[in-house]
Design an enzyme around this catalytic site. Sequence first.
Site, PDB file in Angstrom:
ATOM      1  N   LEU A  72     -32.868   7.779 -42.340  1.00  0.00           N
ATOM      2  CA  LEU A  72     -33.349   8.818 -41.948  1.00  0.00           C
ATOM      3  C   LEU A  72     -32.158  10.577 -42.797  1.00  0.00           C
ATOM      4  O   LEU A  72     -33.397  11.568 -42.623  1.00  0.00           O
ATOM      5  CB  LEU A  72     -32.779   9.714 -40.116  1.00  0.00           C
ATOM      6  CG  LEU A  72     -33.548  10.760 -39.575  1.00  0.00           C
ATOM      7  CD1 LEU A  72     -34.682  11.105 -39.588  1.00  0.00           C
ATOM      8  CD2 LEU A  72     -32.570  10.939 -38.072  1.00  0.00           C
ATOM      9  N   ASP A  73     -31.262   9.760 -42.943  1.00  0.00           N
ATOM     10  CA  ASP A  73     -30.461  11.346 -43.963  1.00  0.00           C
ATOM     11  C   ASP A  73     -30.193  11.427 -44.917  1.00  0.00           C
ATOM     12  O   ASP A  73     -29.788  11.798 -45.334  1.00  0.00           O
ATOM     13  CB  ASP A  73     -29.807  11.555 -42.849  1.00  0.00           C
ATOM     14  CG  ASP A  73     -28.405  10.873 -42.524  1.00  0.00           C
ATOM     15  OD1 ASP A  73     -28.751   9.565 -43.318  1.00  0.00           O
ATOM     16  OD2 ASP A  73     -27.594  10.865 -42.588  1.00  0.00           O
ATOM     17  N   ALA A  74     -30.957   9.663 -45.511  1.00  0.00           N
ATOM     18  CA  ALA A  74     -30.743   9.698 -47.358  1.00  0.00           C
ATOM     19  C   ALA A  74     -31.126  10.656 -48.083  1.00  0.00           C
ATOM     20  O   ALA A  74     -30.958  11.328 -48.390  1.00  0.00           O
ATOM     21  CB  ALA A  74     -31.197   8.510 -47.371  1.00  0.00           C
ATOM     22  N   MET A 131     -30.009  14.939 -47.647  1.00  0.00           N
ATOM     23  CA  MET A 131     -28.873  14.532 -48.449  1.00  0.00           C
ATOM     24  C   MET A 131     -28.775  14.527 -49.859  1.00  0.00           C
ATOM     25  O   MET A 131     -28.317  15.319 -50.604  1.00  0.00           O
ATOM     26  CB  MET A 131     -27.674  13.174 -47.948  1.00  0.00           C
ATOM     27  CG  MET A 131     -27.459  13.341 -46.085  1.00  0.00           C
ATOM     28  SD  MET A 131     -25.792  14.132 -45.836  1.00  0.00           S
ATOM     29  CE  MET A 131     -26.218  14.278 -44.330  1.00  0.00           C
ATOM     30  N   GLU A 171     -23.403  13.171 -37.134  1.00  0.00           N
ATOM     31  CA  GLU A 171     -24.222  13.128 -38.067  1.00  0.00           C
ATOM     32  C   GLU A 171     -23.758  14.994 -38.921  1.00  0.00           C
ATOM     33  O   GLU A 171     -24.341  15.216 -39.653  1.00  0.00           O
ATOM     34  CB  GLU A 171     -26.104  13.891 -37.346  1.00  0.00           C
ATOM     35  CG  GLU A 171     -27.118  14.109 -38.544  1.00  0.00           C
ATOM     36  CD  GLU A 171     -26.990  12.989 -39.718  1.00  0.00           C
ATOM     37  OE1 GLU A 171     -26.377  11.944 -39.525  1.00  0.00           O
ATOM     38  OE2 GLU A 171     -27.158  13.840 -40.863  1.00  0.00           O
TER      39      GLU A 171
END
Lengths: 79, 136
Positions: free
Chosen positions: A55-57, A60, B86
Amino acid sequence: MGLALIAVSLMIGFGALGTAIGFALLGGKLLEGSARQPELAPMLQGKMFLIAGLLDAVPMIGVGIAMYVLFVVVPGLPA
Amino acid sequence: MTATQRQQKTALATVKPPLLKIYGLQCIVLLVASGFTYSINGVVAKSLLIGGLISVLPNAYFARQVFKYAGAAYAREVNQSFYRAEAGKFIATVGLFAATFAMVRPLSAVAVFSAYLVGMLLNTLLVAVLKNTGAR
Protein backbone atom coordinates in the site's frame (compact mmCIF):
# COMPACT_ATOMS: atom_id res chain seq x y z
CA MET A 1 11.01 28.00 -7.91
CA GLY A 2 7.57 28.68 -6.42
CA LEU A 3 6.00 26.08 -8.69
CA ALA A 4 8.62 23.52 -7.64
CA LEU A 5 7.77 24.12 -3.99
CA ILE A 6 4.04 23.75 -4.73
CA ALA A 7 4.83 20.49 -6.55
CA VAL A 8 6.78 19.23 -3.52
CA SER A 9 3.99 20.07 -1.12
CA LEU A 10 1.42 18.37 -3.38
CA MET A 11 3.57 15.25 -3.67
CA ILE A 12 4.05 14.96 0.09
CA GLY A 13 0.47 15.95 0.92
CA PHE A 14 -1.25 13.63 -1.53
CA GLY A 15 1.17 10.82 -0.65
CA ALA A 16 0.24 11.15 3.02
CA LEU A 17 -3.47 11.44 2.16
CA GLY A 18 -3.45 8.31 -0.02
CA THR A 19 -1.62 6.30 2.62
CA ALA A 20 -3.96 7.56 5.32
CA ILE A 21 -7.09 6.59 3.37
CA GLY A 22 -5.63 3.18 2.54
CA PHE A 23 -4.66 2.50 6.15
CA ALA A 24 -8.01 3.69 7.46
CA LEU A 25 -9.82 1.24 5.17
CA LEU A 26 -7.37 -1.54 6.04
CA GLY A 27 -7.67 -0.90 9.80
CA GLY A 28 -11.46 -0.73 9.63
CA LYS A 29 -11.63 -4.05 7.80
CA LEU A 30 -9.25 -5.62 10.34
CA LEU A 31 -11.48 -4.56 13.23
CA GLU A 32 -14.58 -5.75 11.38
CA GLY A 33 -13.00 -9.08 10.49
CA SER A 34 -11.69 -9.61 14.04
CA ALA A 35 -15.14 -8.86 15.48
CA ARG A 36 -16.88 -11.26 13.10
CA GLN A 37 -14.42 -14.14 13.42
CA PRO A 38 -12.04 -13.67 16.38
CA GLU A 39 -10.18 -16.92 15.62
CA LEU A 40 -9.01 -15.43 12.30
CA ALA A 41 -7.57 -12.26 13.87
CA PRO A 42 -3.88 -13.37 13.90
CA MET A 43 -4.10 -14.48 10.26
CA LEU A 44 -5.75 -11.18 9.29
CA GLN A 45 -2.95 -9.29 11.04
CA GLY A 46 -0.31 -11.13 9.01
CA LYS A 47 -2.16 -10.45 5.78
CA MET A 48 -2.60 -6.79 6.75
CA PHE A 49 1.16 -6.49 7.29
CA LEU A 50 1.76 -7.86 3.79
CA ILE A 51 -0.77 -5.52 2.17
CA ALA A 52 0.52 -2.53 4.16
CA GLY A 53 3.93 -2.99 2.52
CA LEU A 54 2.34 -2.85 -0.93
CA LEU A 55 0.00 0.00 0.00
CA ASP A 56 2.62 2.56 0.94
CA ALA A 57 5.30 1.65 -1.62
CA VAL A 58 4.14 4.08 -4.31
CA PRO A 59 3.43 7.09 -2.01
CA MET A 60 6.86 6.60 -0.41
CA ILE A 61 8.56 6.77 -3.80
CA GLY A 62 6.58 9.97 -4.45
CA VAL A 63 7.87 11.36 -1.17
CA GLY A 64 11.42 10.42 -2.16
CA ILE A 65 11.04 12.25 -5.48
CA ALA A 66 9.64 15.26 -3.59
CA MET A 67 12.75 15.31 -1.39
CA TYR A 68 14.93 15.07 -4.50
CA VAL A 69 13.14 18.05 -6.04
CA LEU A 70 13.36 20.01 -2.79
CA PHE A 71 17.03 19.41 -2.03
CA VAL A 72 18.61 18.87 -5.45
CA VAL A 73 16.45 20.55 -8.12
CA VAL A 74 15.22 23.65 -6.25
CA PRO A 75 18.67 24.88 -5.04
CA GLY A 76 19.83 24.80 -8.68
CA LEU A 77 16.92 26.95 -9.91
CA PRO A 78 17.28 30.74 -10.27
CA ALA A 79 15.48 32.60 -7.45
CA MET B 1 2.15 -15.45 33.45
CA THR B 2 -1.61 -14.80 33.28
CA ALA B 3 -3.95 -16.59 30.86
CA THR B 4 -4.33 -13.40 28.76
CA GLN B 5 -0.56 -13.00 28.47
CA ARG B 6 -0.20 -16.66 27.50
CA GLN B 7 -2.91 -16.25 24.86
CA GLN B 8 -1.18 -13.11 23.54
CA LYS B 9 2.17 -14.93 23.32
CA THR B 10 0.63 -17.84 21.42
CA ALA B 11 -1.14 -15.49 19.00
CA LEU B 12 2.10 -13.58 18.38
CA ALA B 13 3.98 -16.81 17.71
CA THR B 14 1.43 -17.89 15.11
CA VAL B 15 1.16 -14.55 13.31
CA LYS B 16 4.66 -13.08 13.46
CA PRO B 17 6.81 -13.62 10.37
CA PRO B 18 10.56 -14.20 10.90
CA LEU B 19 11.44 -10.49 10.97
CA LEU B 20 15.12 -10.96 11.79
CA LYS B 21 15.53 -13.33 8.86
CA ILE B 22 13.63 -11.02 6.47
CA TYR B 23 15.56 -7.85 7.30
CA GLY B 24 18.89 -9.64 7.76
CA LEU B 25 18.53 -11.18 4.30
CA GLN B 26 17.72 -7.78 2.83
CA CYS B 27 20.83 -6.27 4.44
CA ILE B 28 22.98 -9.10 3.08
CA VAL B 29 21.59 -8.66 -0.46
CA LEU B 30 22.20 -4.94 -0.15
CA LEU B 31 25.79 -5.33 1.03
CA VAL B 32 26.60 -7.87 -1.70
CA ALA B 33 25.10 -5.68 -4.45
CA SER B 34 26.90 -2.63 -3.11
CA GLY B 35 30.19 -4.54 -2.83
CA PHE B 36 29.99 -5.78 -6.42
CA THR B 37 29.16 -2.30 -7.69
CA TYR B 38 32.00 -0.73 -5.69
CA SER B 39 34.60 -2.23 -8.03
CA ILE B 40 32.88 -0.52 -10.98
CA ASN B 41 31.77 2.80 -9.53
CA GLY B 42 32.16 3.98 -5.93
CA VAL B 43 29.47 6.67 -6.10
CA VAL B 44 26.85 4.25 -7.45
CA ALA B 45 27.81 1.69 -4.77
CA LYS B 46 27.38 4.30 -2.02
CA SER B 47 24.06 5.42 -3.51
CA LEU B 48 22.80 1.82 -3.71
CA LEU B 49 23.70 1.25 -0.07
CA ILE B 50 21.97 4.45 1.04
CA GLY B 51 18.84 3.75 -1.04
CA GLY B 52 18.60 0.23 0.34
CA LEU B 53 19.04 1.41 3.93
CA ILE B 54 16.29 4.03 3.44
CA SER B 55 14.03 1.12 2.51
CA VAL B 56 15.14 -1.38 5.18
CA LEU B 57 15.32 0.82 8.32
CA PRO B 58 11.76 2.30 8.26
CA ASN B 59 10.34 -1.10 7.23
CA ALA B 60 12.08 -2.80 10.15
CA TYR B 61 10.66 -0.17 12.54
CA PHE B 62 7.21 -0.69 11.00
CA ALA B 63 7.38 -4.47 11.43
CA ARG B 64 8.59 -4.18 15.03
CA GLN B 65 5.72 -1.84 15.94
CA VAL B 66 3.06 -3.86 14.11
CA PHE B 67 3.79 -7.12 15.89
CA LYS B 68 3.73 -5.75 19.42
CA TYR B 69 0.22 -7.17 19.91
CA ALA B 70 -1.79 -9.99 18.35
CA GLY B 71 -5.15 -11.69 18.72
CA ALA B 72 -8.79 -10.65 18.64
CA ALA B 73 -8.71 -9.49 22.27
CA TYR B 74 -6.12 -6.88 21.28
CA ALA B 75 -7.73 -5.75 18.00
CA ARG B 76 -7.84 -2.11 19.10
CA GLU B 77 -4.18 -2.15 20.19
CA VAL B 78 -3.17 -3.88 16.95
CA ASN B 79 -4.93 -1.18 14.96
CA GLN B 80 -3.38 1.64 16.98
CA SER B 81 0.09 0.16 16.65
CA PHE B 82 -0.47 -0.13 12.87
CA TYR B 83 -1.34 3.56 12.65
CA ARG B 84 1.59 4.55 14.87
CA ALA B 85 3.95 2.36 12.85
CA GLU B 86 2.80 3.85 9.55
CA ALA B 87 3.20 7.43 10.82
CA GLY B 88 6.68 6.61 12.11
CA LYS B 89 7.63 4.94 8.85
CA PHE B 90 6.43 7.92 6.82
CA ILE B 91 8.37 10.41 8.97
CA ALA B 92 11.49 8.22 8.97
CA THR B 93 11.39 7.86 5.17
CA VAL B 94 10.94 11.60 4.64
CA GLY B 95 13.76 12.35 7.09
CA LEU B 96 16.18 9.83 5.59
CA PHE B 97 15.52 10.98 2.01
CA ALA B 98 15.89 14.62 3.05
CA ALA B 99 19.13 13.96 4.94
CA THR B 100 20.52 11.97 2.00
CA PHE B 101 19.77 14.55 -0.66
CA ALA B 102 20.80 17.46 1.55
CA MET B 103 24.06 16.07 2.89
CA VAL B 104 25.51 13.35 0.65
CA ARG B 105 27.58 14.61 -2.30
CA PRO B 106 28.30 13.20 -4.87
CA LEU B 107 25.23 10.99 -5.21
CA SER B 108 23.51 9.05 -7.99
CA ALA B 109 19.77 9.72 -7.54
CA VAL B 110 18.85 6.98 -10.02
CA ALA B 111 20.80 4.41 -7.97
CA VAL B 112 19.17 5.63 -4.73
CA PHE B 113 15.64 5.27 -6.15
CA SER B 114 16.44 1.95 -7.84
CA ALA B 115 17.79 0.46 -4.60
CA TYR B 116 14.79 1.84 -2.70
CA LEU B 117 12.34 0.30 -5.18
CA VAL B 118 14.12 -3.06 -5.18
CA GLY B 119 14.22 -2.96 -1.36
CA MET B 120 10.45 -2.40 -1.19
CA LEU B 121 9.74 -5.22 -3.65
CA LEU B 122 12.16 -7.56 -1.88
CA ASN B 123 10.51 -6.78 1.44
CA THR B 124 7.04 -7.69 0.12
CA LEU B 125 8.39 -10.81 -1.58
CA LEU B 126 10.26 -12.04 1.51
CA VAL B 127 7.27 -11.40 3.79
CA ALA B 128 5.01 -13.32 1.39
CA VAL B 129 7.45 -16.23 1.06
CA LEU B 130 8.67 -16.50 4.65
CA LYS B 131 5.56 -15.58 6.63
CA ASN B 132 4.55 -19.18 7.22
CA THR B 133 7.93 -20.39 8.41
CA GLY B 134 7.34 -19.21 12.01
CA ALA B 135 8.74 -16.44 14.19
CA ARG B 136 12.45 -16.26 15.09
